[in-house]
Design a protein around this motif. Structure first.
Motif, mmCIF file in Angstrom:
data_model
loop_
_atom_site.group_PDB
_atom_site.id
_atom_site.type_symbol
_atom_site.label_atom_id
_atom_site.label_comp_id
_atom_site.label_asym_id
_atom_site.label_seq_id
_atom_site.Cartn_x
_atom_site.Cartn_y
_atom_site.Cartn_z
ATOM 1 N N ILE A 1 8.515 8.319 -25.569
ATOM 2 C CA ILE A 1 8.670 7.362 -26.672
ATOM 3 C C ILE A 1 9.480 7.981 -27.808
ATOM 4 C CG2 ILE A 1 7.394 6.288 -28.563
ATOM 5 C CD1 ILE A 1 5.513 5.132 -26.747
ATOM 6 N N GLN A 2 9.193 9.233 -28.126
ATOM 7 C CA GLN A 2 9.928 9.894 -29.209
ATOM 8 C C GLN A 2 11.415 10.004 -28.880
ATOM 9 O OE1 GLN A 2 7.928 13.621 -29.829
ATOM 10 N NE2 GLN A 2 6.053 12.659 -30.616
ATOM 11 N N LYS A 3 11.725 10.339 -27.635
ATOM 12 C CA LYS A 3 13.126 10.432 -27.235
ATOM 13 C C LYS A 3 13.795 9.061 -27.319
ATOM 14 C CE LYS A 3 16.169 11.996 -23.503
ATOM 15 N NZ LYS A 3 16.245 12.590 -22.142
ATOM 16 N N ALA A 4 13.075 8.025 -26.887
ATOM 17 C CA ALA A 4 13.626 6.670 -26.942
ATOM 18 C C ALA A 4 13.862 6.237 -28.386
ATOM 19 C CB ALA A 4 12.681 5.700 -26.244
ATOM 20 N N GLU A 5 12.919 6.542 -29.258
ATOM 21 C CA GLU A 5 13.076 6.176 -30.671
ATOM 22 C C GLU A 5 14.275 6.882 -31.299
ATOM 23 O OE1 GLU A 5 9.290 7.197 -32.237
ATOM 24 O OE2 GLU A 5 8.400 5.219 -31.842
ATOM 25 N N GLN A 6 14.471 8.144 -30.939
ATOM 26 C CA GLN A 6 15.617 8.888 -31.470
ATOM 27 C C GLN A 6 16.937 8.298 -30.983
ATOM 28 O OE1 GLN A 6 14.922 12.943 -30.319
ATOM 29 N NE2 GLN A 6 13.244 13.251 -31.787
ATOM 30 N N LEU A 7 16.972 7.901 -29.705
ATOM 31 C CA LEU A 7 18.188 7.285 -29.166
ATOM 32 C C LEU A 7 18.510 5.986 -29.896
ATOM 33 C CD1 LEU A 7 17.626 7.836 -25.326
ATOM 34 C CD2 LEU A 7 19.465 8.829 -26.705
ATOM 35 N N LEU A 8 17.481 5.202 -30.184
ATOM 36 C CA LEU A 8 17.702 3.928 -30.872
ATOM 37 C C LEU A 8 18.117 4.148 -32.325
ATOM 38 C CD1 LEU A 8 14.746 1.753 -29.482
ATOM 39 C CD2 LEU A 8 17.125 1.792 -28.738
ATOM 40 N N LYS A 9 17.458 5.096 -32.994
ATOM 41 C CA LYS A 9 17.799 5.356 -34.395
ATOM 42 C C LYS A 9 19.229 5.853 -34.550
ATOM 43 C CE LYS A 9 13.154 6.309 -36.198
ATOM 44 N NZ LYS A 9 12.262 7.350 -36.767
ATOM 45 N N SER A 10 19.668 6.672 -33.593
ATOM 46 C CA SER A 10 21.043 7.181 -33.667
ATOM 47 C C SER A 10 22.070 6.075 -33.498
ATOM 48 C CB SER A 10 21.256 8.256 -32.597
ATOM 49 O OG SER A 10 21.097 7.710 -31.300
ATOM 50 N N ASN A 11 21.634 4.927 -32.977
ATOM 51 C CA ASN A 11 22.527 3.775 -32.820
ATOM 52 C C ASN A 11 22.151 2.642 -33.780
ATOM 53 O OD1 ASN A 11 24.363 4.103 -30.172
ATOM 54 N ND2 ASN A 11 22.394 5.110 -29.812
ATOM 55 N N ASN A 12 21.410 2.995 -34.843
ATOM 56 C CA ASN A 12 21.047 2.042 -35.905
ATOM 57 C C ASN A 12 20.231 0.856 -35.386
ATOM 58 O OD1 ASN A 12 22.472 3.551 -37.882
ATOM 59 N ND2 ASN A 12 24.397 2.590 -37.219
ATOM 60 N N ILE A 13 19.328 1.122 -34.457
ATOM 61 C CA ILE A 13 18.419 0.086 -33.957
ATOM 62 C C ILE A 13 16.993 0.521 -34.267
ATOM 63 C CG2 ILE A 13 17.564 -1.125 -31.913
ATOM 64 C CD1 ILE A 13 20.279 -0.778 -30.651
ATOM 65 N N GLN A 14 16.269 -0.334 -34.954
ATOM 66 C CA GLN A 14 14.907 -0.012 -35.358
ATOM 67 C C GLN A 14 13.905 -0.689 -34.419
ATOM 68 O OE1 GLN A 14 14.101 2.138 -37.760
ATOM 69 N NE2 GLN A 14 16.282 2.489 -38.187
ATOM 70 N N SER A 15 12.893 0.072 -34.025
ATOM 71 C CA SER A 15 11.786 -0.481 -33.242
ATOM 72 C C SER A 15 10.509 -0.369 -34.061
ATOM 73 C CB SER A 15 11.633 0.269 -31.918
ATOM 74 O OG SER A 15 11.342 1.640 -32.152
ATOM 75 N N HIS A 16 9.511 -1.165 -33.709
ATOM 76 C CA HIS A 16 8.265 -1.157 -34.475
ATOM 77 C C HIS A 16 7.085 -1.426 -33.556
ATOM 78 C CE1 HIS A 16 9.629 -5.369 -34.375
ATOM 79 N NE2 HIS A 16 8.345 -5.669 -34.327
ATOM 80 N N ASN A 17 5.918 -0.992 -34.004
ATOM 81 C CA ASN A 17 4.665 -1.210 -33.269
ATOM 82 C C ASN A 17 4.783 -0.797 -31.803
ATOM 83 O OD1 ASN A 17 3.550 -2.282 -35.613
ATOM 84 N ND2 ASN A 17 4.099 -4.383 -35.073
ATOM 85 N N ASN A 18 5.389 0.358 -31.554
ATOM 86 C CA ASN A 18 5.543 0.838 -30.181
ATOM 87 C C ASN A 18 4.178 1.207 -29.607
ATOM 88 O OD1 ASN A 18 8.294 0.567 -30.609
ATOM 89 N ND2 ASN A 18 8.519 2.686 -31.298
ATOM 90 N N SER A 19 4.003 0.939 -28.311
ATOM 91 C CA SER A 19 2.681 1.139 -27.719
ATOM 92 C C SER A 19 2.812 1.462 -26.240
ATOM 93 C CB SER A 19 1.818 -0.117 -27.909
ATOM 94 O OG SER A 19 2.438 -1.233 -27.283
ATOM 95 N N PHE A 20 1.675 1.860 -25.656
ATOM 96 C CA PHE A 20 1.586 2.103 -24.221
ATOM 97 C C PHE A 20 0.861 0.938 -23.571
ATOM 98 C CE2 PHE A 20 1.774 6.420 -25.971
ATOM 99 C CZ PHE A 20 2.807 6.954 -25.216
#
Length: 633
Positions: free
Chosen positions: A49-68
């Motif tokens: 999840i952390q790697k995915a969030e970093q990939l999205l942030k580097s492309n100016n895409i915000q995610s929220h309420n991430n869960s399993f």
């Protein structure tokens, strides 16, 4: 004019339950991407999840309420545009070890989710869904059938005492070497008696006589037709196992199959189940295994392999261990009649219990009768696609390229302690989830040939959001006009009928949510017809009460007589419509079934609300009035 207390209690319970379970439909799902492992049993942790969030942030895409959720990570996004961009970014960034799929994340409050309340699914024509286009590998289908034919010919020649020196298979042609022309002639006569399945070509060689066999064009067409039909049936069975309602599975051309899953945007599970060949082969471990596999490392030592053998990975692709198997198969997963997952009584590990058909049981018995004490391997064969991206040097645009490849792993190799029959077990599986998935695919049926995803997309509403909004608006206007008409013509009884109408809609939403049905445009038509029938029932009751009053009955007597005498007419009308809907459901497909299901549910609900619910409300209002002289009707 009494009304049983248990009916009041029943109405109250149904009202509360319908309200609670209809509420989730007011909370729309939001776009999300789901990340899961490419293999069953893969674990998704915080690192992913952390790697995915970093990939999205580097492309100016915000995610929220991430869960399993169920061995997968769910990243919620703000819009559908961000969802599509995030999918492409994560697919490229995470690599082929993970499956990145579009999904819809529920926004239903947690307290509703805890009681099992979920929003009703919408069909492809309203919300969209998953669209797959799969291509059947016809060359592989013919090659697999040719391998089976080669094994059958060996057995047939031996049973009929036809002598031959060797039988080999190369480039979809079987070559049989005989010592003399007489043996070859006997073989050709035997083949003719069994039908003209092969094109026979007699050849003269230095070592005697040979016979080259290839399939006729008619036989090839039959094999290809069977492969397409078998894969079509298997896909339908697997979709039923997935529990997808109103799925569309149909052929396109001579070698392609279209699959549409309405109301589903979770392509991860669907793609893994539909796309996996999940076939099994049962083979004997070669007697020469110890000479070619290092006893310490378990790896193949690199010597030239003896004829009729193959090396495969053992236990897993990354285990580093290998096993030498005979090329000839005992049987394949096509002979599996039933499969169920469970746990071994002795080891407590996951296993799959398999039941073969009669022919498969005979093949297994014949093969193991002379192999007691030897090892039999279970070879798991899976056809996959490797996804890569090629950048156009001129435009910079990236094109997705899919390259098919096959993974073959020996998942189990055990000593044959006795002659096996139609029932046995597969052990050595990594997890209960892997065992359950393997059993599911075997139970649904084996694919006659590998399939590859040619096209995959999540499609939007076919009418467009504007048309959907107009449709909802027109329905609301129609409902309001009907409500006004009922109040104007039947006054208080019209208000009661309108309440029952709202109650009826809540019940329909609840039942459809419970059974997992997808609402489509034909389904909406079924609801509209149901509303009309429910109003019609109340109109019949009100008009009957008016007639009773005109004939001199007291208000209370008119109410009782009106409901009792209108009941038969309402019941007969609804019963005939229900029977027609049932016939449509039985013989129809796709949208027709959706219409029939919605109509049947609506008819049952309208009978309850139009008669039982309105009668109870009328009883509450007028039942205790002793000197009742007039009804607001």
């Amino acid at each position: 004019m009494r009304y049983p207390a248990w009916k009041y209690l029943l109405i109250l319970v149904v009202l509360v339950v319908s309200t609670l379970y209809a509420l989730p439909s007011l909370y729309p799902d939001e776009p999300a991407v789901q990340i899961s492992g490419a293999k069953a049993g893969s674990v998704i942790d915080d690192t992913v999840i952390q790697k995915a969030e970093q990939l999205l942030k580097s492309n100016n895409i915000q995610s929220h309420n991430n869960s399993f959720t169920q061995n997968a990570a769910l990243l919620r996004l703000d819009s559908s545009e961000a969802q599509l961009k995030a999918k492409d970014i994560l697919r490229e960034g995470l690599g082929e070890n993970y499956v990145v799929a579009l999904n819809l994340a529920p926004t239903t409050p947690e307290w509703l989710q805890k009681i099992g309340a979920r929003p009703m699914k919408l069909g492809l024509d309203l919300r969209g869904g998953v669209h797959f286009l799969l291509e059947v590998d016809m060359d592989k289908a013919i090659a697999q059938r040719m391998e089976t034919s080669a094994a059958d010919l060996r057995r047939e020649f031996r049973e009929n005492k036809i002598k031959f020196n060797s039988l080999s298979l190369n480039n979809n042609a079987i070559t049989v070497q005989f010592a003399n022309n007489e043996d070859r002639a006997a073989a050709m006569d035997q083949l003719r008696r069994n039908g003209n399945k092969y094109t026979q070509q007699a050849l003269a060689t230095e070592n005697g006589a040979s016979l080259r066999l290839t399939y006729t064009d008619t036989t090839k067409q039959e094999i290809q037709s069977y492969a397409l039909d078998q894969n079509l049936t298997t896909l339908r069975n697997r979709i039923n196992e997935l529990g997808v309602a109103e799925a569309l599975v149909q052929t396109q051309g001579s070698n392609r199959i279209v699959v549409e899953l309405p109301g589903v945007q979770d392509t991860a599970e669907a793609k893994r189940i539909l796309g996996r060949t999940a076939n099994l082969e049962f083979r004997l471990v070669s007697d020469l295994n110890d000479q070619y596999i290092d006893p310490y490392s378990g790896k193949y030592n690199g010597q030239p392999l003896p004829p009729g053998t193959e090396v495969f990975a053992y236990e897993s692709l990354d285990s580093g261990r290998e096993l030498l198997l005979n090329r000839n198969r005992i049987l394949t997963g096509e002979r599996v009649q039933n499969a169920s997952s469970g746990f071994g009584q002795d080891s407590g590990t996951a296993e799959v219990n398999i039941t073969l058909d009669n022919a498969g049981g005979k093949l297994m018995s014949d093969a193991t009768r002379s192999a007691v004490g030897k090892r039999m391997a279970v070879l798991f064969i899976e056809n996959k696609q490797r996804i890569s991206y090629v950048e156009d040097p001129e435009t910079g645009a990236q094109t997705e390229v899919r390259t098919p490849y096959t993974e073959s792993v020996v998942i189990n190799a055990a000593n044959i302690q006795a002659v096996l029959g139609s029932q046995f077990r597969i052990t050595g599986l990594d997890s209960p989830q892997e065992a359950a998935e393997l059993a599911l695919m075997l139970r649904a049926g084996a694919l006659a040939a590998p399939m590859y995803f040619v096209e995959e997309r999540v499609i939007g509403p076919s009418l467009g959001q504007e048309n959907i909004d107009k449709g909802v608006l027109s329905t609301q206007i129609g409902f309001i006009l009907v409500a006004i008409w009922m109040v104007v013509f039947f006054r208080l009884f019209g208000v009661i009928a309108n309440f029952a109408l709202v109650f009826n809609l809540a019940m329909i939403l609840t039942v459809m949510s419970w059974i997992g049905a997808s609402l489509t445009l034909p389904g909406i038509a079924g609801i509209v017809i149901t509303i009309g029938m429910a109003v019609d029932a109340n109109v019949l009751i009100c008009e009957r009460i008016r007639e009773e009053i005109k004939w001199g009955a007291s208000p209370k007597q008119a109410i009782v007589a009106g409901y009792d005498r209108a009941y038969n007419t309402i019941f007969d009308s609804n019963l005939t419509t229900f029977l027609v809907a049932f016939i449509l459901f039985a013989i129809g497909t796709g949208p027709i079934k959706g219409f029939a299901v919605t109509l049947m549910i609506g008819i049952v609900c309208s009978m309850f609300t139009a008669i039982t619910v309105t009668r109870a409300i009328v009883q509450i209002i007028y039942g205790k009035k002793r000197n009742l002289k007039k009804l607001s009707i």
